[in-house]
Design an enzyme around this catalytic site. Structure first.
Site, PDB file in Angstrom:
ATOM      1  N   ASN A 268       2.248  19.224 -22.575  1.00 39.89           N
ATOM      2  CA  ASN A 268       1.924  18.343 -23.698  1.00 39.89           C
ATOM      3  C   ASN A 268       2.088  19.022 -25.055  1.00 39.89           C
ATOM      4  OD1 ASN A 268       1.280  16.175 -22.029  1.00 39.89           O
ATOM      5  ND2 ASN A 268      -0.789  16.961 -21.695  1.00 39.89           N
TER       6      ASN A 268
ATOM      7  N   ARG B  91       0.823  -1.229   0.000  1.00 38.66           N
ATOM      8  CA  ARG B  91       0.000   0.000   0.000  1.00 38.66           C
ATOM      9  C   ARG B  91       0.851   1.271   0.000  1.00 38.66           C
ATOM     10  NH1 ARG B  91      -3.475  -2.612   3.822  1.00 38.66           N
ATOM     11  NH2 ARG B  91      -5.167  -3.651   2.691  1.00 38.66           N
TER      12      ARG B  91
ATOM     13  N   ARG C 107      -0.618  22.251 -16.093  1.00 36.59           N
ATOM     14  CA  ARG C 107       0.343  21.178 -16.385  1.00 36.59           C
ATOM     15  C   ARG C 107       0.159  20.650 -17.805  1.00 36.59           C
ATOM     16  NH1 ARG C 107       2.235  16.270 -12.250  1.00 36.59           N
ATOM     17  NH2 ARG C 107       3.651  15.247 -13.695  1.00 36.59           N
TER      18      ARG C 107
ATOM     19  N   HIS D 253       9.612   8.402 -28.869  1.00 38.97           N
ATOM     20  CA  HIS D 253       8.677   9.387 -28.311  1.00 38.97           C
ATOM     21  C   HIS D 253       9.147  10.822 -28.577  1.00 38.97           C
ATOM     22  CE1 HIS D 253       5.928  11.332 -25.517  1.00 38.97           C
ATOM     23  NE2 HIS D 253       6.966  11.925 -24.952  1.00 38.97           N
TER      24      HIS D 253
ATOM     25  N   HIS E 227       1.817  11.857 -30.234  1.00 39.21           N
ATOM     26  CA  HIS E 227       1.236  10.574 -29.811  1.00 39.21           C
ATOM     27  C   HIS E 227       0.546   9.866 -30.972  1.00 39.21           C
ATOM     28  CE1 HIS E 227       1.044  11.771 -25.263  1.00 39.21           C
ATOM     29  NE2 HIS E 227       2.180  11.178 -25.582  1.00 39.21           N
TER      30      HIS E 227
ATOM     31  N   GLU F 288      -2.463  17.657 -12.698  1.00 37.22           N
ATOM     32  CA  GLU F 288      -2.849  18.018 -14.062  1.00 37.22           C
ATOM     33  C   GLU F 288      -4.334  18.279 -14.238  1.00 37.22           C
ATOM     34  OE1 GLU F 288      -0.729  16.092 -17.197  1.00 37.22           O
ATOM     35  OE2 GLU F 288      -2.200  16.656 -18.695  1.00 37.22           O
TER      36      GLU F 288
ATOM     37  N   HIS G 151       2.583  17.066 -28.202  1.00 32.83           N
ATOM     38  CA  HIS G 151       2.327  15.673 -27.867  1.00 32.83           C
ATOM     39  C   HIS G 151       1.067  15.102 -28.504  1.00 32.83           C
ATOM     40  CE1 HIS G 151       5.654  16.085 -25.130  1.00 32.83           C
ATOM     41  NE2 HIS G 151       5.514  14.847 -24.687  1.00 32.83           N
TER      42      HIS G 151
ATOM     43  N   GLU H 145      12.465  17.262 -25.733  1.00 33.55           N
ATOM     44  CA  GLU H 145      11.712  17.700 -24.544  1.00 33.55           C
ATOM     45  C   GLU H 145      12.398  18.918 -23.901  1.00 33.55           C
ATOM     46  OE1 GLU H 145       8.819  16.297 -23.804  1.00 33.55           O
ATOM     47  OE2 GLU H 145       8.906  14.151 -24.331  1.00 33.55           O
TER      48      GLU H 145
ATOM     49  N   LYS I 149       9.952  22.212 -14.822  1.00 33.11           N
ATOM     50  CA  LYS I 149       8.926  21.198 -14.569  1.00 33.11           C
ATOM     51  C   LYS I 149       8.467  21.252 -13.117  1.00 33.11           C
ATOM     52  CE  LYS I 149       7.068  16.744 -15.388  1.00 33.11           C
ATOM     53  NZ  LYS I 149       7.100  15.481 -16.124  1.00 33.11           N
TER      54      LYS I 149
ATOM     55  N   LYS J 170       4.171  11.345 -11.917  1.00 35.65           N
ATOM     56  CA  LYS J 170       3.296  10.497 -12.731  1.00 35.65           C
ATOM     57  C   LYS J 170       3.991   9.160 -12.922  1.00 35.65           C
ATOM     58  CE  LYS J 170       0.823  13.643 -15.817  1.00 35.65           C
ATOM     59  NZ  LYS J 170       0.549  13.852 -17.256  1.00 35.65           N
TER      60      LYS J 170
HETATM   61  N1  LIG Z   1       6.094   9.922 -15.951  1.00 36.06           N
HETATM   62  C1  LIG Z   1       6.212  10.963 -16.747  1.00 36.06           C
HETATM   63  O1  LIG Z   1       5.915  12.095 -16.352  1.00 36.06           O
HETATM   64  C2  LIG Z   1       6.725  10.767 -18.140  1.00 36.06           C
HETATM   65  C3  LIG Z   1       7.059  11.869 -18.927  1.00 36.06           C
HETATM   66  C4  LIG Z   1       7.589  11.636 -20.194  1.00 36.06           C
HETATM   67  C5  LIG Z   1       7.739  10.328 -20.651  1.00 36.06           C
HETATM   68  N2  LIG Z   1       7.390   9.289 -19.865  1.00 36.06           N
HETATM   69  C6  LIG Z   1       7.579   7.901 -20.303  1.00 36.06           C
HETATM   70  O2  LIG Z   1       8.963   7.664 -20.463  1.00 36.06           O
HETATM   71  C7  LIG Z   1       9.141   6.617 -21.393  1.00 36.06           C
HETATM   72  C8  LIG Z   1      10.262   6.965 -22.330  1.00 36.06           C
HETATM   73  O3  LIG Z   1      11.440   7.171 -21.568  1.00 36.06           O
HETATM   74  P1  LIG Z   1      12.890   7.022 -22.240  1.00 36.06           P
HETATM   75  O4  LIG Z   1      12.907   7.792 -23.478  1.00 36.06           O
HETATM   76  O5  LIG Z   1      13.874   7.313 -21.186  1.00 36.06           O
HETATM   77  O6  LIG Z   1      12.872   5.495 -22.693  1.00 36.06           O
HETATM   78  P2  LIG Z   1      13.527   4.157 -22.073  1.00 36.06           P
HETATM   79  O7  LIG Z   1      13.400   4.107 -20.614  1.00 36.06           O
HETATM   80  O8  LIG Z   1      12.914   3.051 -22.854  1.00 36.06           O
HETATM   81  O9  LIG Z   1      15.077   4.303 -22.463  1.00 36.06           O
HETATM   82  C9  LIG Z   1      15.434   4.292 -23.813  1.00 36.06           C
HETATM   83  C10 LIG Z   1      16.460   3.169 -24.130  1.00 36.06           C
HETATM   84  O10 LIG Z   1      17.721   3.558 -23.602  1.00 36.06           O
HETATM   85  C11 LIG Z   1      18.255   2.542 -22.763  1.00 36.06           C
HETATM   86  N3  LIG Z   1      19.036   3.235 -21.743  1.00 36.06           N
HETATM   87  C12 LIG Z   1      18.565   3.978 -20.720  1.00 36.06           C
HETATM   88  N4  LIG Z   1      19.561   4.587 -20.083  1.00 36.06           N
HETATM   89  C13 LIG Z   1      20.706   4.207 -20.677  1.00 36.06           C
HETATM   90  C14 LIG Z   1      22.079   4.533 -20.465  1.00 36.06           C
HETATM   91  N5  LIG Z   1      22.449   5.418 -19.536  1.00 36.06           N
HETATM   92  N6  LIG Z   1      22.979   3.939 -21.245  1.00 36.06           N
HETATM   93  C15 LIG Z   1      22.601   3.090 -22.224  1.00 36.06           C
HETATM   94  N7  LIG Z   1      21.320   2.780 -22.488  1.00 36.06           N
HETATM   95  C16 LIG Z   1      20.388   3.340 -21.726  1.00 36.06           C
HETATM   96  C17 LIG Z   1      17.067   1.769 -22.284  1.00 36.06           C
HETATM   97  O11 LIG Z   1      17.397   0.442 -21.937  1.00 36.06           O
HETATM   98  C18 LIG Z   1      16.133   1.843 -23.491  1.00 36.06           C
HETATM   99  O12 LIG Z   1      16.451   0.820 -24.383  1.00 36.06           O
HETATM  100  C19 LIG Z   1       7.804   6.415 -22.073  1.00 36.06           C
HETATM  101  O13 LIG Z   1       7.218   5.225 -21.595  1.00 36.06           O
HETATM  102  C20 LIG Z   1       6.978   7.607 -21.630  1.00 36.06           C
HETATM  103  O14 LIG Z   1       5.592   7.309 -21.515  1.00 36.06           O
HETATM  104  C21 LIG Z   1       6.892   9.487 -18.625  1.00 36.06           C
HETATM  105 ZN   LIG Z   2       7.071  13.705 -23.797  1.00 34.37          ZN
END
Ligand SMILES: NC(=O)c1ccc[n+]([C@@H]2O[C@H](COP(=O)([O-])OP(=O)(O)OC[C@H]3O[C@@H](n4cnc5c(N)ncnc54)[C@H](O)[C@@H]3O)[C@@H](O)[C@H]2O)c1
Ligand SMILES: [Zn+2]
Ligand SMILES: NC(=O)c1ccc[n+]([C@@H]2O[C@H](COP(=O)([O-])OP(=O)(O)OC[C@H]3O[C@@H](n4cnc5c(N)ncnc54)[C@H](O)[C@@H]3O)[C@@H](O)[C@H]2O)c1
Ligand SMILES: [Zn+2]
Lengths: 370, 370
Positions: free
Chosen positions: A248, A125, A244, A269, A255, A240, A251, A189, A230, A147
């Site tokens: 987007n 929990r 907030r 992304h 998306h 949001e 986006h 971003e 942020k 988030k």
């Molecule tokens: N929670 C939020 O507010 C928020 C905001 C924006 C995006 N997101 C989410 O984030 C995700 C995308 O994040 P991302 O772009 O970091 O993708 P990811 O976590 O998939 O990382 C991208 C790739 O890089 C690799 N990687 C990560 N760090 C590394 C490093 N230091 N060295 C070598 N390889 C490395 C990972 O294994 C992966 O293959 C999406 O699912 C999206 O929905 C969330």
């Molecule tokens: Zn984004």
């Protein structure tokens, strides 16, 4: 001791936390955590690529600090944000006999931050967690703001929780093992923050882009400025319900393109966001909101960063305009026929427009198709 | 309009809500919800037995009020509190196209309240929900206080969230279709409130037991008094960091027995609590905390209610004392060898004792075995 080059405080009352940024924080993480969370144990969640590239450093610093920890590894990639892997992470934390006041560590990109943060929020929990973002996208965006979640067959991020971390440790050197393409995607971003409401920051990015990409001191400064931005938005609108949504920008188009390319390697992304931001500016100009030249200036900057900026830049064949419109309508709740978009009056002047005519969007997409 | 016989307010600030109790609330639920939550849609979660016994009434009242709703049905029983069914409920809510400000309705016993409340808390990062408890246990205990969750192979209720409902509607007539055995099991929790800190309530129960079981006005009054008691505790200690633990009187022994009998029909939760409360009082007397005669008085009252009160009352063969001790140690965190128990100085005088000697418990169980 640890080289902390920047510190941002997220002032969320009893959920307040620090974002620490520095060149080698992973090597000092054990000592930092031992001091901030004495007597607690840790469950480190990571993916296989980050395990190879970065976990050894964290492991050494934990061992040096004498911390008790377990490691749970999941596959890399967006498809890890699933029910199946959520269950793996939660049951892994329980199997490691972590108690309610122990901590979960998310070591990885946005995928790991989202799934590990969500797992922390529902194990016993609610357990505390620490973000250790290792992608540029995670350092400037997903690790801040609370988030968390996984994807559903019905859509991205539809299952999750608002769960703020207790601490964010952004180690700049982790980005050295990240691919250029992933770095550029995260940079989209970074640019976004300038375009929303900080024209000065956008100009500063234009002047320091090479230094940011090569890893000079501007990199840490850019990340710190994004985190501060942020944090400001999250403090104002944690769940949001209003402002907030400006985060987007780019986006809605993005998306739809990600969905159309199946969340695959065809379009990351941040790449979708890059194209989406250019489209949002071009569309805003067409609608008479923004001057015409901004879209071009933005596209030039993103292109120079190695990012796609037009629909033609997406490899493979794009779906029909109908398919894209369907995805857009799904992404943004349609209220009585009108669409909600983040539009703009120019660089640094984004706004929420709830009354966008779907037919105008359709015609616009038709025109933009290669 | 609706016959509301009792109303309890749970004063939790921005998470405050009402518990409404009455003889036929399901028949008026549509009108009540239409007034309190105008313009929202509803996802009703229930189990197959409750669907047969009570859903038709709710359906009629929703239709009369012109409410939009979907129904998601899961199997009956404790094994429904699983990852698999959680996923079914969450994806069902999404498939029904419910939005973040629509509502989830939990129509059923504690199992449905726990899984539906948890599903609401993680669907679209948090939807509101309404409890419509249909067992005595759910009306006096599980529907109030915001603990929600599912079971893990590692133990009961290890995955979940604190998520308060927006409203609780306890319809007394739903208890008419509940089996006598389930009703009695819920009654053990009613007695528990008296034993914790309300000797007057325990005496009142002794005087009104027949009327409560036959469905006279004392039934509604008993339920309202239990809800008020639980509300008071929850307001004081929402996340169970202190005094809320007193609600676990009888539960450490009870959980060990439930585990030993495989959470099966051999021993319902409330039946385990019934035996557990007698054991807790007997053990407290042996330890010199409580007068000897209270345990007998309590056992007599529970026995008259059709509840088991001794280990010998459990059908089948009980596990070894070692097995039971292992379950007890798992249930209550062992700190430096000592066990935490809810003990008592007599009826209405329960207290948290963190320093119970495991050897004394072991000897006690040996003595109590048939
Ligand atoms: N929670 C939020 O507010 C928020 C905001 C924006 C995006 N997101 C989410 O984030 C995700 C995308 O994040 P991302 O772009 O970091 O993708 P990811 O976590 O998939 O990382 C991208 C790739 O890089 C690799 N990687 C990560 N760090 C590394 C490093 N230091 N060295 C070598 N390889 C490395 C990972 O294994 C992966 O293959 C999406 O699912 C999206 O929905 C969330
Ligand atoms: Zn984004
Ligand atoms: N969240 C909390 O604070 C809390 C507190 C106590 C117990 N619980 C949980 O509650 C659960 C036990 O709840 P329960 O005893 O209500 O069990 P339950 O929900 O399984 O209901 C018992 C049985 O009665 C049936 N039933 C329910 N209402 C009926 C009706 N009106 N007519 C005919 N049949 C009906 C059900 O289908 C089921 O077969 C456990 O999982 C326990 O962990 C939670
Ligand atoms: Zn109980």
């Amino acid at each position: 001791m640890a080289a902390i080059s920047h510190k941002v405080h997220v002032a969320l009352g009893e959920r307040a936390y620090d974002i620490l940024i520095g060149p080698d924080l992973l090597d000092h993480a054990g000592a930092i955590l031992a001091e901030r969370f004495p007597g607690r144990r840790f469950g480190v969640v990571t993916d296989i690529e980050v395990e190879k590239a970065q976990l050894p450093r964290l492991r050494r610093s934990f061992e040096k600090a004498g911390l008790g920890f377990s490691v749970i590894t999941v596959p890399s990639g967006e498809s890890t944000k699933s029910w199946q892997h959520l269950q793996t992470v939660v049951e892994g934390l329980l199997a490691a006999k972590l108690e309610r006041n122990d901590l979960v560590i998310a070591l990885g990109g946005g995928v790991i931050g989202d799934i590990a943060g969500f797992a922390a929020s529902i194990t016993r929990r609610g357990m505390d967690f620490v973000q250790m973002p290792t992608t540029l996208l995670a350092q400037v965006d997903s690790s801040v703001g609370g988030k968390t979640g996984i994807n559903s067959p019905h859509g991205k991020n539809l299952v999750g929780a608002f769960h703020q971390p207790k601490l964010v440790l952004a180690d700049l050197s982790t980005l050295d093992t990240l691919s250029q393409r992933q770095f550029a995607a995260g940079y989209a971003e970074v640019v976004k923050y300038g375009l929303i409401d900080s024209p000065d920051f956008f100009e500063w990015l234009e002047a320091h882009q090479a230094e940011i990409f090569s890893g000079g001191p501007a990199r840490g400064e850019a990340i710190a400025r994004c985190c501060a931005h942020k944090a400001r938005v999250v403090i104002e609108d944690e769940k949001e319900t209003g402002v907030r949504a400006l985060l987007n920008l780019g986006h809605t188009f993005g998306h739809a393109l990600e969905k159309d390319t199946g969340y695959s390697d065809r379009l990351l992304h941040g790449e979708g966001v890059s194209i989406g931001m250019v489209l949002a500016h071009t569309f805003s100009a067409r609608q008479g909101f923004a001057p015409g030249q901004d879209a071009g200036r933005i596209a030039a900057h993103l292109h120079k960063s190695g990012l796609p900026t037009t629909l033609a830049d997406i490899p493979g064949t794009l779906g029909s305009t109908d398919t894209l419109m369907h995805a857009i309508a799904q992404d943004k709740k349609v209220s009585r026929g009108a669409l909600t978009f983040i539009l703009t009056r120019g660089i640094g002047k984004a706004f929420i427009e709830k009354n966008v005519d779907p037919d105008a969007v359709r015609t616009f997409i038709e025109d933009m198709r290669p």
